[in-house]
Structures are given as C-alpha cells and as structure tokens.
Enzyme design. Structure first.
Site, PDB file in Angstrom:
ATOM      1  N   GLN A   1     -57.444 -37.788 -33.438  1.00 57.55           N
ATOM      2  CA  GLN A   1     -57.022 -36.936 -34.559  1.00 57.55           C
ATOM      3  C   GLN A   1     -57.684 -35.564 -34.481  1.00 57.55           C
ATOM      4  O   GLN A   1     -58.760 -35.421 -33.883  1.00 57.55           O
ATOM      5  CB  GLN A   1     -57.384 -37.576 -35.913  1.00 57.55           C
ATOM      6  CG  GLN A   1     -56.445 -38.665 -36.376  1.00 57.55           C
ATOM      7  CD  GLN A   1     -56.931 -40.048 -36.006  1.00 57.55           C
ATOM      8  OE1 GLN A   1     -58.083 -40.240 -35.644  1.00 57.55           O
ATOM      9  NE2 GLN A   1     -56.046 -41.034 -36.104  1.00 57.55           N
TER      10      GLN A   1
ATOM     11  N   CYS B   1     -58.919 -40.820 -43.211  1.00 60.98           N
ATOM     12  CA  CYS B   1     -59.575 -41.175 -41.946  1.00 60.98           C
ATOM     13  C   CYS B   1     -61.053 -41.367 -42.236  1.00 60.98           C
ATOM     14  O   CYS B   1     -61.785 -40.396 -42.422  1.00 60.98           O
ATOM     15  CB  CYS B   1     -59.359 -40.090 -40.902  1.00 60.98           C
ATOM     16  SG  CYS B   1     -60.133 -40.481 -39.316  1.00 60.98           S
ATOM     17  N   GLY B   2     -61.501 -42.609 -42.299  1.00 60.91           N
ATOM     18  CA  GLY B   2     -62.884 -42.882 -42.652  1.00 60.91           C
ATOM     19  C   GLY B   2     -63.882 -42.409 -41.620  1.00 60.91           C
ATOM     20  O   GLY B   2     -64.917 -41.804 -41.955  1.00 60.91           O
TER      21      GLY B   2
ATOM     22  N   HIS C   1     -51.870 -49.738 -44.700  1.00 62.82           N
ATOM     23  CA  HIS C   1     -52.446 -50.686 -43.748  1.00 62.82           C
ATOM     24  C   HIS C   1     -51.814 -52.058 -43.925  1.00 62.82           C
ATOM     25  O   HIS C   1     -51.627 -52.536 -45.045  1.00 62.82           O
ATOM     26  CB  HIS C   1     -53.958 -50.827 -43.961  1.00 62.82           C
ATOM     27  CG  HIS C   1     -54.726 -49.612 -43.564  1.00 62.82           C
ATOM     28  ND1 HIS C   1     -55.208 -49.411 -42.290  1.00 62.82           N
ATOM     29  CD2 HIS C   1     -55.090 -48.526 -44.281  1.00 62.82           C
ATOM     30  CE1 HIS C   1     -55.838 -48.257 -42.243  1.00 62.82           C
ATOM     31  NE2 HIS C   1     -55.776 -47.689 -43.436  1.00 62.82           N
TER      32      HIS C   1
ATOM     33  N   ASN D   1     -50.615 -48.486 -40.409  1.00 68.08           N
ATOM     34  CA  ASN D   1     -51.698 -48.808 -39.488  1.00 68.08           C
ATOM     35  C   ASN D   1     -51.828 -50.329 -39.470  1.00 68.08           C
ATOM     36  O   ASN D   1     -51.947 -50.957 -40.529  1.00 68.08           O
ATOM     37  CB  ASN D   1     -53.006 -48.180 -39.958  1.00 68.08           C
ATOM     38  CG  ASN D   1     -52.914 -46.673 -40.035  1.00 68.08           C
ATOM     39  OD1 ASN D   1     -52.830 -45.982 -39.040  1.00 68.08           O
ATOM     40  ND2 ASN D   1     -52.919 -46.150 -41.262  1.00 68.08           N
TER      41      ASN D   1
ATOM     42  N   GLU E   1     -52.956 -47.560 -34.750  1.00 70.16           N
ATOM     43  CA  GLU E   1     -52.806 -46.538 -35.780  1.00 70.16           C
ATOM     44  C   GLU E   1     -51.487 -45.778 -35.668  1.00 70.16           C
ATOM     45  O   GLU E   1     -50.949 -45.576 -34.570  1.00 70.16           O
ATOM     46  CB  GLU E   1     -53.958 -45.531 -35.691  1.00 70.16           C
ATOM     47  CG  GLU E   1     -55.315 -46.109 -36.065  1.00 70.16           C
ATOM     48  CD  GLU E   1     -56.337 -45.030 -36.318  1.00 70.16           C
ATOM     49  OE1 GLU E   1     -56.041 -44.106 -37.112  1.00 70.16           O
ATOM     50  OE2 GLU E   1     -57.430 -45.092 -35.728  1.00 70.16           O
ATOM     51  N   ARG E   2     -51.023 -45.310 -36.826  1.00 66.67           N
ATOM     52  CA  ARG E   2     -49.846 -44.433 -36.867  1.00 66.67           C
ATOM     53  C   ARG E   2     -50.118 -43.170 -36.060  1.00 66.67           C
ATOM     54  O   ARG E   2     -51.175 -42.563 -36.178  1.00 66.67           O
ATOM     55  CB  ARG E   2     -49.537 -43.999 -38.299  1.00 66.67           C
ATOM     56  CG  ARG E   2     -49.097 -45.046 -39.250  1.00 66.67           C
ATOM     57  CD  ARG E   2     -48.660 -44.439 -40.580  1.00 66.67           C
ATOM     58  NE  ARG E   2     -49.702 -43.650 -41.226  1.00 66.67           N
ATOM     59  CZ  ARG E   2     -49.538 -42.952 -42.340  1.00 66.67           C
ATOM     60  NH1 ARG E   2     -48.367 -42.923 -42.936  1.00 66.67           N
ATOM     61  NH2 ARG E   2     -50.530 -42.279 -42.863  1.00 66.67           N
TER      62      ARG E   2
ATOM     63  N   CYS F   1     -61.382 -47.600 -36.545  1.00 62.56           N
ATOM     64  CA  CYS F   1     -60.591 -47.054 -37.655  1.00 62.56           C
ATOM     65  C   CYS F   1     -61.344 -47.372 -38.938  1.00 62.56           C
ATOM     66  O   CYS F   1     -61.420 -48.546 -39.339  1.00 62.56           O
ATOM     67  CB  CYS F   1     -59.189 -47.658 -37.667  1.00 62.56           C
ATOM     68  SG  CYS F   1     -58.161 -47.072 -39.049  1.00 62.56           S
ATOM     69  N   GLY F   2     -61.918 -46.353 -39.576  1.00 64.23           N
ATOM     70  CA  GLY F   2     -62.719 -46.559 -40.771  1.00 64.23           C
ATOM     71  C   GLY F   2     -61.906 -47.041 -41.950  1.00 64.23           C
ATOM     72  O   GLY F   2     -62.293 -47.993 -42.651  1.00 64.23           O
TER      73      GLY F   2
ATOM     74  N   GLY G   1     -59.112 -48.519 -41.729  1.00 66.87           N
ATOM     75  CA  GLY G   1     -58.643 -49.848 -41.345  1.00 66.87           C
ATOM     76  C   GLY G   1     -59.686 -50.922 -41.589  1.00 66.87           C
ATOM     77  O   GLY G   1     -59.358 -52.043 -42.001  1.00 66.87           O
TER      78      GLY G   1
END
Length: 287
Positions: free
Chosen positions: A44, A73-74, A161, A192, A210-211, A219-220, A222
């Site tokens: 990203q 986005c974590g 998600h 996601n 992920e998308r 993935c945070g 996620g």
C-alpha cells in the site's frame, strides 16, 4: 517528492508526505509505485496529510498497490505513527491521535519501540460490511464456491473482512478461495479474506488475501477482524490479549468489550528513504 519505505510485520508501504501543496497520487502512480519490478514495491501507499479534526496530529489515506483506495490499514497506522514521531510532529513520550478514512485512532507507545492503535469497534451488521442478499446479522454465513460449501464470519474494521477458520493455515487454499470470495456478488465492495487457525485460546495463526493486493505478509485490520469474529463465535475468549501470528510477524490484539474497541499492538520498521521522479513520468511509464 521524497518517500519513506516502511513495513509493519512485513506488510510494506511507501509513505508520502502530502502536508504541503502536493496532490494525492493518481491510481496510475500508485500502481507504478507499488510495482516490485518497475517501482518502489509495496502493498500500500500511505499519504500523510493535515488533520481534519481538532486534537489529531495528522490524517492519512491508504492506496492499494493496484491504485484502489482503502478505508483502513492497521499496520499502516503504526507506520504512520512512527513516521510522525520521527518527523517531530508527534510526541515520543506521550499518546496522540491520527485519522484514517475510517475515523480517529488514539495511539500509545508500547515501550518496546512499537505502537498500540485503538482500531475502533468491529461492525457486524450486513449493511456496514457490506454484504448483499443477506436478511440479517449472523455469526456465520455460507456460500457455494466451486461446488463446496464455504462457511465464514464477517465484520467491518473500516474495511470489509471475511474470516474462515481452518485446521491448518499452511494447507489453506488461499490463492483460490481469496479471489473467489472477492469477486462474489455477496461482497459488493469486495473483501479481505482471512484464514485463521486457532492454536490456543490466546494464540492464532492467520493468512490474509487483501483487496487490491493479494496475499500479504501481515494485515492489522485482518488480525482485528479475526479476533472479533472468532470471539463472537466463542472460539477465543473476549477481553483477552491474543497473539496473532502472520507470515511476517506477530501482532497483539485485545477486544475491550466494555469500550467496544479493538487494540492492536506491533512493530513499525523504517527500511529506506528515496526520491520519486516527477509524477507525470511515472504515469507515462505506466502506459
């Protein structure tokens, strides 16, 4: 334009400072930057921008490697926090707040060089995720994929998600099931897709497709969604500190049910700095 390459548990980013008069990157520029052969390479792009609300240090937006925008986005939130501390815009010894497209996120230092982000409340209502063709909120949904019945939980963490519990994440058919769910009409904004293995009440393994990116090392959001969905299903305890092991590293997730918010802790790592060529040249190279 200068950029910073960062990663959070292997989920990697190109960070751009847009607090001046610089415009947001176009989808073509994002796709070029994200390309691991012809660009910088990342999952990203994170753009740091002036705050929209009083009390926040800065805002940030998220662009996937294919140029599409994301709401949350974590791992990126922790990297933005670390970037702002190093920049001097955020305190190195106290908490502060940053803003994603999904809302305001209080940040605390974890005492080990990482950060704990308040990721907000998970949302399970079909309209919030969103899910189409669903008549009500459920702990588990089912779809037919290639003749097989696929069961999953679903939640929004500011982005959608689906969480599938599996016996062994290494054997999960991520490359087939991930794209199939993302393209399904039940997910009008795509999704996601997380594949979670419960090792112990306080320990999960997780892989996420992920998308706009594909499978990532971490993935945070996620990890937060996996804990929220599995707690709702009674597979992990509520209000527990849960280690979520992803291919790139481990995140710590705790769902504070009294406050109805999820806290996510983990590392934020600087990789290198660089200078971008003119954005128009990047777009020309994409053609």
């Amino acid at each position: 334009m200068r950029f910073t390459k960062m990663h959070g548990a292997g989920n990697d980013f190109v960070v751009l400072d847009l607090r001046g008069a610089l415009p947001a990157p176009t989808p073509e520029v994002c796709a070029r930057l994200g390309d691991r052969h012809f660009g910088v390479g990342c999952d990203q792009i994170l753009t740091i921008e002036p705050p929209r609300n009083a009390g926040s240090i800065a805002a940030y937006r998220i662009w996937n490697a294919d140029g599409s925008a994301s709401g949350q986005c974590g791992n990126g939130a922790r990297c933005v926090a670390a970037w702002l501390v190093r920049d001097g815009a955020a305190p190195a010894d106290a908490g502060f707040a940053i803003e994603s497209p999904a809302g305001v996120h209080p940040v605390q230092h974890d005492g080990e060089g990482g950060f704990v982000i308040d990721m907000g409340a998970p949302r399970f209502a079909p309209a919030d995720i969103p899910l189409a063709g669903v008549d009500g909120e459920r702990d588990e949904y089912a779809l037919q994929i290639d003749g097989d019945t696929l069961r999953f939980g679903a939640a929004s963490m500011g982005n959608p998600h689906a969480v599938i519990e599996v016996a062994d994440v290494d054997a999960a058919d991520v490359a087939r099931i991930g794209p199939a769910l993302q393209a399904h009409a039940m997910f009008p904004a795509s999704v996601n897709v997380g594949f979670a293995q419960v090792l112990a009440p306080d320990h999960l393994r997780l892989r996420v497709f992920e998308r706009g990116v594909g499978e990532t090392l971490a993935c945070g959001s996620g990890a937060c969604a996996a804990v929220a969905v599995l707690a709702r299903q009674g597979r992990v305890p509520k209000d527990a500190d849960i280690a979520v092991a992803l291919p790139g590293g481990t995140l710590r997730i705790r769902h504070d049910t009294a406050a109805d918010t999820l806290f996510m802790g983990g590392p934020a790592t600087f990789v290198f700095e660089g200078n971008l060529p003119d954005a128009n040249r990047l777009e020309e190279n994409t053609a």
